[in-house]
Design a protein around this motif. Structure first.
Motif, short mmCIF file in Angstrom:
data_model
loop_
_atom_site.label_atom_id
_atom_site.label_comp_id
_atom_site.label_asym_id
_atom_site.label_seq_id
_atom_site.Cartn_x
_atom_site.Cartn_y
_atom_site.Cartn_z
N THR A 94 -48.84 -12.65 -6.12
CA THR A 94 -50.21 -12.16 -6.18
C THR A 94 -50.47 -11.29 -4.97
OG1 THR A 94 -50.99 -14.11 -5.04
CG2 THR A 94 -51.02 -14.17 -7.45
N ALA A 129 -52.01 -9.75 -1.61
CA ALA A 129 -52.72 -10.25 -0.43
C ALA A 129 -53.93 -9.36 -0.21
CB ALA A 129 -51.82 -10.22 0.78
N PHE A 130 -55.02 -9.93 0.25
CA PHE A 130 -56.24 -9.18 0.48
C PHE A 130 -56.44 -9.06 1.98
CE2 PHE A 130 -56.88 -11.41 -3.56
CZ PHE A 130 -57.04 -10.31 -4.39
N ASP A 187 -53.64 -14.63 5.92
CA ASP A 187 -53.91 -14.33 4.52
C ASP A 187 -52.60 -14.34 3.73
OD1 ASP A 187 -53.05 -12.05 5.80
OD2 ASP A 187 -54.29 -10.69 4.63
N SER A 221 -51.56 -14.25 -0.02
CA SER A 221 -52.04 -13.94 -1.36
C SER A 221 -53.55 -14.12 -1.43
CB SER A 221 -51.27 -14.74 -2.42
OG SER A 221 -51.61 -16.10 -2.38
N ARG A 222 -54.03 -14.97 -2.31
CA ARG A 222 -55.47 -15.18 -2.48
C ARG A 222 -55.99 -16.32 -1.62
NH1 ARG A 222 -56.58 -14.14 -8.78
NH2 ARG A 222 -58.70 -14.25 -8.03
N TRP A 223 -55.11 -17.00 -0.89
CA TRP A 223 -55.50 -18.08 0.02
C TRP A 223 -55.62 -17.54 1.43
CZ3 TRP A 223 -56.97 -22.79 -1.57
CH2 TRP A 223 -56.64 -23.16 -2.87
N PHE A 272 -60.25 -19.60 -0.85
CA PHE A 272 -59.53 -19.06 -2.00
C PHE A 272 -60.37 -17.92 -2.55
CE2 PHE A 272 -58.80 -18.86 -6.60
CZ PHE A 272 -57.45 -18.55 -6.60
N ARG A 273 -59.75 -16.76 -2.74
CA ARG A 273 -60.46 -15.60 -3.28
C ARG A 273 -60.49 -15.70 -4.80
NH1 ARG A 273 -61.49 -10.88 0.45
NH2 ARG A 273 -61.48 -12.00 2.41
N VAL A 308 -62.26 -13.80 -6.80
CA VAL A 308 -62.03 -12.38 -7.01
C VAL A 308 -61.95 -11.79 -5.61
CG1 VAL A 308 -63.16 -12.25 -9.28
CG2 VAL A 308 -64.50 -11.87 -7.23
N PRO A 309 -61.47 -10.57 -5.43
CA PRO A 309 -61.30 -10.05 -4.07
C PRO A 309 -62.56 -10.11 -3.19
CG PRO A 309 -60.19 -8.62 -5.62
CD PRO A 309 -60.93 -9.64 -6.44
N PRO A 314 -64.81 -15.25 -1.73
CA PRO A 314 -64.04 -16.42 -1.30
C PRO A 314 -64.89 -17.69 -1.36
CG PRO A 314 -64.65 -15.09 0.59
CD PRO A 314 -65.20 -14.40 -0.62
#
Length: 187
Positions: free
Chosen positions: A30, A32-33, A105, A107-109, A151-152, A154-155, A158
């Motif tokens: 996934t 990363a943001f 950061d 991925s989404r975590w 946890f994101r 969506v971008p 969180p």
């Protein structure tokens, strides 16, 4: 086929399989943001505790408004404004802090851990005639360690858990703790 050619073919096959697995792993992960130059504003609500050196800990609840700005992909500047209430003790405790956090950061975590400093004001809301020892203000410098796990969804959204442990100085309670649910908007 000579033995040297078999060995070279096996090495080439291993390299091809390894390269394929790496490409598959990178494509399947996934995204990363990154938090660089990102404003992150949100709130938390949950359990709060203050501990007095010569007495029992007081339990309550509270929450706060939190803002972060990503200086780099790994370092954020943080600002917090919180309000905690201790109903069995007839006290409230507004607090403001500012500090710096390290962001991990994956991925989404996201996980952050930092250090902040500010002030807490322990205010007695009971009648001064009924409980004179709990009347007035105790303004204390505070140094804390905030930790969040997000946890994101969506971008830009969180959600997660926030924890903060603080040392309090110059009278009154000696330490405070908060743990609660956290949600934010990131842009």
């Amino acid at each position: 086929m000579p033995a040297g050619n078999h060995r070279a073919a096996r090495v080439a096959l291993r390299i091809a399989i390894t390269s394929g697995l790496i490409v598959a792993a990178l494509s399947a992960s996934t995204p990363a943001f990154a938090t660089e130059h990102e404003w992150h504003t949100g709130g938390s609500f949950g359990y709060a505790m203050i501990d007095f050196p010569r007495g029992l800990a007081r339990n309550g609840f509270g929450g706060g408004f939190h803002a972060r700005y990503g200086l780099t992909d790994a370092i954020d500047v943080t600002m917090n404004a919180s309000l905690f209430g201790f109903p069995t003790d007839d006290r409230i405790a507004p607090q403001t802090t500012a500090g710096i956090s390290y962001v991990v950061d994956v991925s989404r975590w996201f996980a952050t851990v930092g250090v902040d400093a500010g002030v807490m004001d322990l205010i007695g809301v009971a009648s001064c005639d009924e409980l004179p020892s709990r009347c007035g203000h105790i303004v204390m410098p505070a140094v804390g360690v905030p930790v969040t796990l997000e946890f994101r969804v969506v971008p830009e959204v969180p959600i997660g858990v926030r924890f903060e442990y603080q040392l309090l100085f110059l009278g009154g309670p000696s330490q405070a703790m908060f743990v609660g649910a956290y949600a934010a908007f990131a842009k």
